[in-house]
Scaffold this motif. Structure first.
Motif, short mmCIF file in Angstrom:
data_model
loop_
_atom_site.label_atom_id
_atom_site.label_comp_id
_atom_site.label_asym_id
_atom_site.label_seq_id
_atom_site.Cartn_x
_atom_site.Cartn_y
_atom_site.Cartn_z
N GLY A 1 33.09 42.90 54.52
CA GLY A 1 33.14 42.13 53.27
C GLY A 1 33.06 43.06 52.08
O GLY A 1 33.28 44.26 52.19
N PHE A 2 32.70 42.49 50.94
CA PHE A 2 32.73 43.25 49.70
C PHE A 2 31.41 43.10 48.96
O PHE A 2 30.85 42.01 48.88
CB PHE A 2 33.88 42.78 48.82
N LYS A 3 30.95 44.22 48.41
CA LYS A 3 29.76 44.22 47.57
C LYS A 3 30.18 44.37 46.12
O LYS A 3 31.07 45.15 45.79
CB LYS A 3 28.81 45.35 47.97
N LYS A 4 29.52 43.63 45.26
CA LYS A 4 29.84 43.65 43.83
C LYS A 4 29.07 44.76 43.14
O LYS A 4 27.86 44.88 43.25
CB LYS A 4 29.48 42.29 43.22
N TYR A 5 29.79 45.61 42.42
CA TYR A 5 29.20 46.68 41.63
C TYR A 5 29.59 46.45 40.17
O TYR A 5 30.78 46.29 39.85
CB TYR A 5 29.71 48.05 42.08
N SER A 6 28.60 46.44 39.30
CA SER A 6 28.84 46.10 37.90
C SER A 6 28.72 47.31 36.98
O SER A 6 28.14 48.34 37.35
CB SER A 6 27.86 45.01 37.45
N ASN A 7 29.26 47.15 35.76
CA ASN A 7 29.16 48.16 34.70
C ASN A 7 29.70 49.52 35.12
O ASN A 7 29.03 50.54 35.01
CB ASN A 7 27.72 48.28 34.22
N LEU A 8 30.93 49.51 35.62
CA LEU A 8 31.56 50.75 36.07
C LEU A 8 32.86 51.01 35.31
O LEU A 8 33.48 50.08 34.78
CB LEU A 8 31.89 50.68 37.57
N LYS A 9 33.25 52.26 35.29
CA LYS A 9 34.61 52.64 34.92
C LYS A 9 35.45 52.47 36.18
O LYS A 9 35.10 52.98 37.24
CB LYS A 9 34.64 54.09 34.45
N LEU A 10 36.56 51.73 36.09
CA LEU A 10 37.37 51.49 37.27
C LEU A 10 37.91 52.80 37.83
O LEU A 10 38.25 53.71 37.08
CB LEU A 10 38.53 50.55 36.93
N PRO A 11 38.03 52.92 39.16
CA PRO A 11 38.50 54.18 39.78
C PRO A 11 39.95 54.49 39.42
O PRO A 11 40.69 53.64 38.90
CB PRO A 11 38.35 53.90 41.29
N ASP A 12 40.33 55.71 39.75
CA ASP A 12 41.71 56.17 39.58
C ASP A 12 42.66 55.17 40.25
O ASP A 12 42.48 54.81 41.41
CB ASP A 12 41.86 57.55 40.23
N THR A 13 43.67 54.72 39.50
CA THR A 13 44.57 53.68 40.02
C THR A 13 45.88 54.23 40.55
O THR A 13 46.84 53.47 40.75
CB THR A 13 44.87 52.64 38.91
N GLN A 14 45.97 55.54 40.79
CA GLN A 14 47.22 56.09 41.31
C GLN A 14 47.54 55.56 42.70
O GLN A 14 48.70 55.47 43.08
CB GLN A 14 47.14 57.62 41.34
N GLU A 15 46.50 55.23 43.48
CA GLU A 15 46.71 54.68 44.82
C GLU A 15 46.33 53.19 44.81
O GLU A 15 45.59 52.72 45.66
CB GLU A 15 45.87 55.44 45.86
N SER A 16 46.86 52.46 43.86
CA SER A 16 46.51 51.05 43.72
C SER A 16 47.76 50.18 43.71
O SER A 16 48.89 50.66 43.62
CB SER A 16 45.71 50.82 42.43
N TRP A 17 47.53 48.88 43.82
CA TRP A 17 48.58 47.86 43.73
C TRP A 17 48.07 46.79 42.79
O TRP A 17 46.87 46.54 42.70
CB TRP A 17 48.83 47.29 45.12
N TYR A 18 48.97 46.13 42.06
CA TYR A 18 48.50 45.14 41.11
C TYR A 18 49.43 43.94 41.03
O TYR A 18 50.63 44.02 41.34
CB TYR A 18 48.33 45.75 39.71
N ASN A 19 48.85 42.82 40.65
CA ASN A 19 49.58 41.58 40.37
C ASN A 19 48.88 40.94 39.19
O ASN A 19 47.68 40.66 39.26
CB ASN A 19 49.57 40.66 41.60
N LEU A 20 49.60 40.69 38.11
CA LEU A 20 48.97 40.25 36.87
C LEU A 20 48.71 38.76 36.82
O LEU A 20 48.08 38.29 35.88
CB LEU A 20 49.85 40.66 35.68
N SER A 21 49.15 38.01 37.83
CA SER A 21 48.99 36.55 37.78
C SER A 21 48.02 36.00 38.81
O SER A 21 47.66 34.82 38.75
CB SER A 21 50.36 35.87 37.96
N MET A 22 47.56 36.81 39.76
CA MET A 22 46.67 36.31 40.81
C MET A 22 45.26 36.08 40.29
O MET A 22 44.83 36.69 39.31
CB MET A 22 46.62 37.31 41.98
N THR A 23 44.54 35.19 40.98
CA THR A 23 43.13 34.96 40.66
C THR A 23 42.27 35.94 41.45
O THR A 23 42.76 36.59 42.39
CB THR A 23 42.72 33.52 41.02
N LEU A 24 41.00 36.02 41.11
CA LEU A 24 40.09 36.92 41.81
C LEU A 24 39.89 36.49 43.26
O LEU A 24 39.76 37.33 44.15
CB LEU A 24 38.74 36.97 41.08
N VAL A 25 39.90 35.19 43.51
CA VAL A 25 39.75 34.68 44.88
C VAL A 25 40.96 35.09 45.72
O VAL A 25 40.82 35.56 46.87
CB VAL A 25 39.59 33.15 44.88
#
Length: 838
Positions: free
Chosen positions: A350-374
């Motif tokens: 599963g996933f643990k929530k970590y708050s107040n962070l600078k997001l990691p390097d996104t070079q190895e990331s994927w994105y979708n601007l319309s999806m919800t968090l769920v």
């Protein structure tokens, strides 16, 4: 009377001429020449364009500078890398709409603006300097042409970002707008530092020194740049980020138009925001983005988080531990952190929530601007390679989806307005975190333990100690028999750097058990044979099916493989790796016991014309993805970086559900720490799958496995072996044939004929393209397995592949008249070893 009237009219005209204000010229027309000491000035006299000479320099340049500011600060340079050494330069605008800087002494063109238009002539081109500091070339006759100019200096910025400039990409024209530092304060030539919006993964601003990342501003999160705490709303300017199919850029615009401000990349690599103070008649440093240690890129390594308020500044996220505890204690954080409990693609993760962070390097990331968090969480959980997710836009209630694959790099804590990140953890780690929270209050209560219970614990502990001691003694004896030493571990050759008897913490099978399971190594149970010796199928008393790899008594290569396989994979756990169940050592017998794969090797399907029809495209595509996930685990997610070095179709086994599992780690090599490449004189592997730099020079790395994977992908699609395949028209092997078809736009002709009715054209073309990216000649050009998995799972554009390595097949004289025109497959899959690398 007429004379008097004429005199009055002439006088009035003279008066009108005298009192009419004169305006500096802000344009340059076709074939007009601007020489030294001649300039054009923007309408409100904010900026000026002309020739200038830096202090302490004998060179001369064309540039744009502030006219209203007494210092005359230069903000753009045309010929920064081709200076004039004298004052005989001429700046002209041609009838084609191109700006030329000419050396009048010899007539040579020193610098030209980019000619966007292919038309022979522009329609009355005009050059104009705007009050924004932008110099544009447009066609006269329509004011709208100034909004969409033929050319503009803002598209080719130097070291300064002015208000209104777009820092980023025009995805239609392919123009990349970024700025580069001056070489020194007196030399505007391109320096070592660049600051640009990089669009690999989710776009983010990155400052580089050459190829090395020095600072990462972080991705846009809807409120600002993640991790840049000083990029906050102010009364001078605001900032925006635009991302759509046509453009991707960052921009700031003035709120108070009377203010002069600029962002400058200094020759030292520092990003500085300057504000003009009119009362003092000087520039004031408003802010800089590299203030502290935590601004340095990846200072705490993978999964490490930098907290400037703590000493030392680096710590591991909860659920992680230092990769090298000794180095971590010595404040060497380069190796970062790793999962305290490794991931194994278990459904309970599963996933643990970590708050107040600078997001990691996104070079190895994927994105979708319309999806919800769920929806984002569900997508990440379905993909075993997904390590974290977050909202791409955190303004309001949040929106969009960002997924990370592989290591999380360059994280820091942000006290205010930091982002929230959800990181994948194992089920047991999540349980331990939850239990530690719930038990923290109970730990404060003192509990009186009965004496009898305490005595019982002591007795049980003593018994367990003796049992453990006896087991260790037994294992030590096994190690001694296996290696011929009395030490505490394997006796290593130059290719294995470290191990210990912990690697033998596996079930020890008795020889009688193996005899019974394999019917005394009956020939009916024999599955195959390799350089190490034969492999037999067996069935244990508990009905478990096993595969027994029996070391041949005459095999010198097998002894090395046997030791190496135990070292390499005894603790690896992944659904796409064959599981080592235990070992047996009695007398001269040395055996490894694996889980049984009922469908044997991938080669028995794709290279067999009758069997190949059992694997439709969907199954083959699933196998490609499974092999990629297994390799990614070996290269990145396991406790040690492992290079397989003999990845081939015969070493991909298939279970009852046709799930692929990588096997045969006898030739694998373990890397530690920051090792990324090694050299060996003992070249091992299989012809047709070995990367050029490995076969030729003995140099291997994770990119060697990537090359082998690319060959596998092409073989899976084509149904032919790379080694032994010859295409009669050009005498290339399978790689060369795929390369030729790709260049001619005929990639689908590579597909195995039995797949015609089941292929997904988009997936097939994409897989061939990815395969060719993996087999490129030079390792630096090949993608990592993280990138491969991202490319397989997305639909975005792919970079064009460069020429592959080892793609020339046999010459015409080597082809017999009986060779088929499409290709021929050889049964020779010789595994080589003991070759001397040059």
């Amino acid at each position: 009377m007429k004379l008097i009237f004429g005199f009055l009219l002439l006088s009035a005209s003279i008066i009108i001429i005298i009192i009419t204000p004169t305006h500096a010229v802000d344009t340059i027309s076709s074939d007009q020449i601007i020489r030294y000491n001649e300039t054009i000035v923007s309408p409100l006299e904010t900026f000026e364009l002309g020739f200038f000479n830096p202090a302490n320099s004998t060179n001369h340049y064309v540039g744009i500078w502030y006219k209203k500011i007494s210092t005359g600060t230069v903000v753009w340079v045309a010929n920064r890398n081709t200076p004039l050494t004298h004052t005989s330069g001429e700046l002209t605008l041609t009838r084609h709409g191109v700006l030329h800087l000419r050396d009048a002494t010899n007539g040579n063109i020193v610098w030209s603006s980019t000619n966007i238009s292919s038309n022979p002539l522009a329609r009355k081109p005009m050059g104009k300097l705007l009050d924004t500091g932008n110099f544009i070339i447009y066609e006269t006759g329509d004011n709208m042409n100034q909004e969409d100019p033929i050319w503009q200096s803002f598209d080719f910025m130097t070291e300064t970002l002015l208000p209104g400039m777009k820092q980023g990409w025009d995805l239609v024209t392919g123009i990349d707008r970024y700025f580069t530092s001056w070489k020194s304060d007196d030399d505007p030539a391109s320096g070592e530092f660049t600051y640009r919006l990089e669009t690999r993964g989710y776009p983010q601003l990155i400052l580089r020194d050459g190829d090395d990342i020095k600072f990462r501003a972080g991705p846009w999160n809807g409120r600002g740049l993640s991790g840049v705490s000083n990029l906050i709303p102010n009364r001078f300017y605001n900032f925006t980020f635009v991302l759509n199919q046509k453009e991707a850029y960052y921009q700031y615009n003035l709120i108070d138009t009377s203010v002069f401000t600029r962002l400058v990349l200094q020759p030292t690599g520092r990003l500085e925001r300057w504000l003009w103070i009119d009362d003092k008649q000087e520039w004031n440093l408003f802010l800089t983005r590299q203030n502290e240690l935590c601004d340095q890129y990846a200072v705490c390594g993978p999964f490490g988080v930098c907290n400037i308020d703590k000493s030392p500044v680096c710590e591991c996220l909860k659920g992680f531990e230092p990769t090298s505890l000794n180095q971590w204690k010595n404040t060497d954080w380069s190796q970062g952190c790793r999962h305290a409990i490794p991931l194994d693609c278990n459904p309970g993760e599963g996933f643990k929530k970590y708050s107040n962070l600078k997001l990691p390097d996104t070079q190895e990331s994927w994105y979708n601007l319309s999806m919800t968090l769920v929806e984002c969480e569900k997508m990440c959980k379905r993909n075993c390679s997904c390590t974290a997710y977050a909202n791409s836009n955190t303004s309001g209630t949040g929106s969009g989806c960002l997924l990370w694959f592989g290591d999380l790099i360059d994280i820091r804590t942000i006290n205010e307005n930091g982002d929230t990140l959800y990181i994948r953890l194992s089920a047991s780690e999540l349980d331990s975190i939850e239990n530690s929270r719930s038990s923290s209050a109970g730990n404060k209560i003192r509990v009186i333990i009965p004496v009898t219970f305490l005595v019982l614990i002591i007795l049980v502990s003593i018994c367990l100690f003796y049992r453990f001691y006896n087991k260790k003694q037994q294992q030590q004896a096994v190690v001694t028999r296996l290696t011929g030493t009395s030490g505490n571990g394997f006796q290593h050759d130059s290719e294995n750097t470290s191990t210990s008897d912990e690697y033998l913490e596996l079930p020890l099978f008795g020889l009688s058990t193996i005899h019974k399971a394999t019917n005394y190594f009956s020939m009916n149970n024999k599955l195959g044979e390799g350089g190490f010796g034969p492999v037999y199928k067996g069935v244990l008393e508990d009905k478990r099916e096993i595969a027994v790899k029996r070391l041949a008594k005459t095999s010198t290569q097998g002894l090395h493989e046997f030791k190496n396989e135990v070292i390499s994979i005894s603790k690896l756990q992944h659904r796409n790796l064959v599981k080592l169940l235990g070992y047996c050592i009695e007398g001269d017998e040395k055996m490894l016991i694996y889980e049984y794969m009922s469908n044997k090797g991938l080669d028995s399907f794709i290279f067999d014309k009758s069997q190949s029809e059992l694997l439709d495209w969907s199954a083959r595509y699933s196998i490609i993805n499974g092999i990629a996930r297994g390799l990614l685990y070996l290269h990145q997610d396991s406790r040690l970086r492992i290079i397989h070095r003999d990845l081939k179709a015969g070493n991909i086994l298939l279970d009852a559900d046709m799930n692929p599992k990588i096997s045969d780690f006898g030739m694998a090599r373990t890397f530690r720490g920051n090792e990324i490449e090694a050299n060996t004189k003992r070249v091992v592997g299989t012809y047709g799958y070995m990367a050029p730099e490995y076969a030729g020079d003995g140099i291997f790395s994770i990119k060697s496995d990537v090359y082998s994977f690319g060959v596998l992908v092409l073989e899976i699609i084509c149904g032919e072996k790379n080694r032994g395949f010859v295409y009669i028209d050009h005498y290339n092997n399978l790689i060369g044939h795929a390369w030729e078809l790709h260049n001619e736009g005929r990639s689908l002709q590579l597909v195995d004929k039995c797949l015609v009715d089941s292929i997904n054209i988009s997936q097939v073309q994409r897989s061939i393209h990815i395969g060719l990216l993996c087999v490129q000649r030079y390792p630096k050009d090949r993608p990592t397995m993280t990138s491969v998995i991202m490319m397989l799972g997305s639909e975005g554009p792919l970079p064009p592949p460069k020429e592959p390595g080892f793609y020339v097949g046999k010459g015409k004289q080597d082809i017999t008249d009986s060779s088929p025109s499409y290709g021929s497959s050889s049964n020779n899959e010789l595994t080589i070893s003991m070759l001397n690398g040059r």
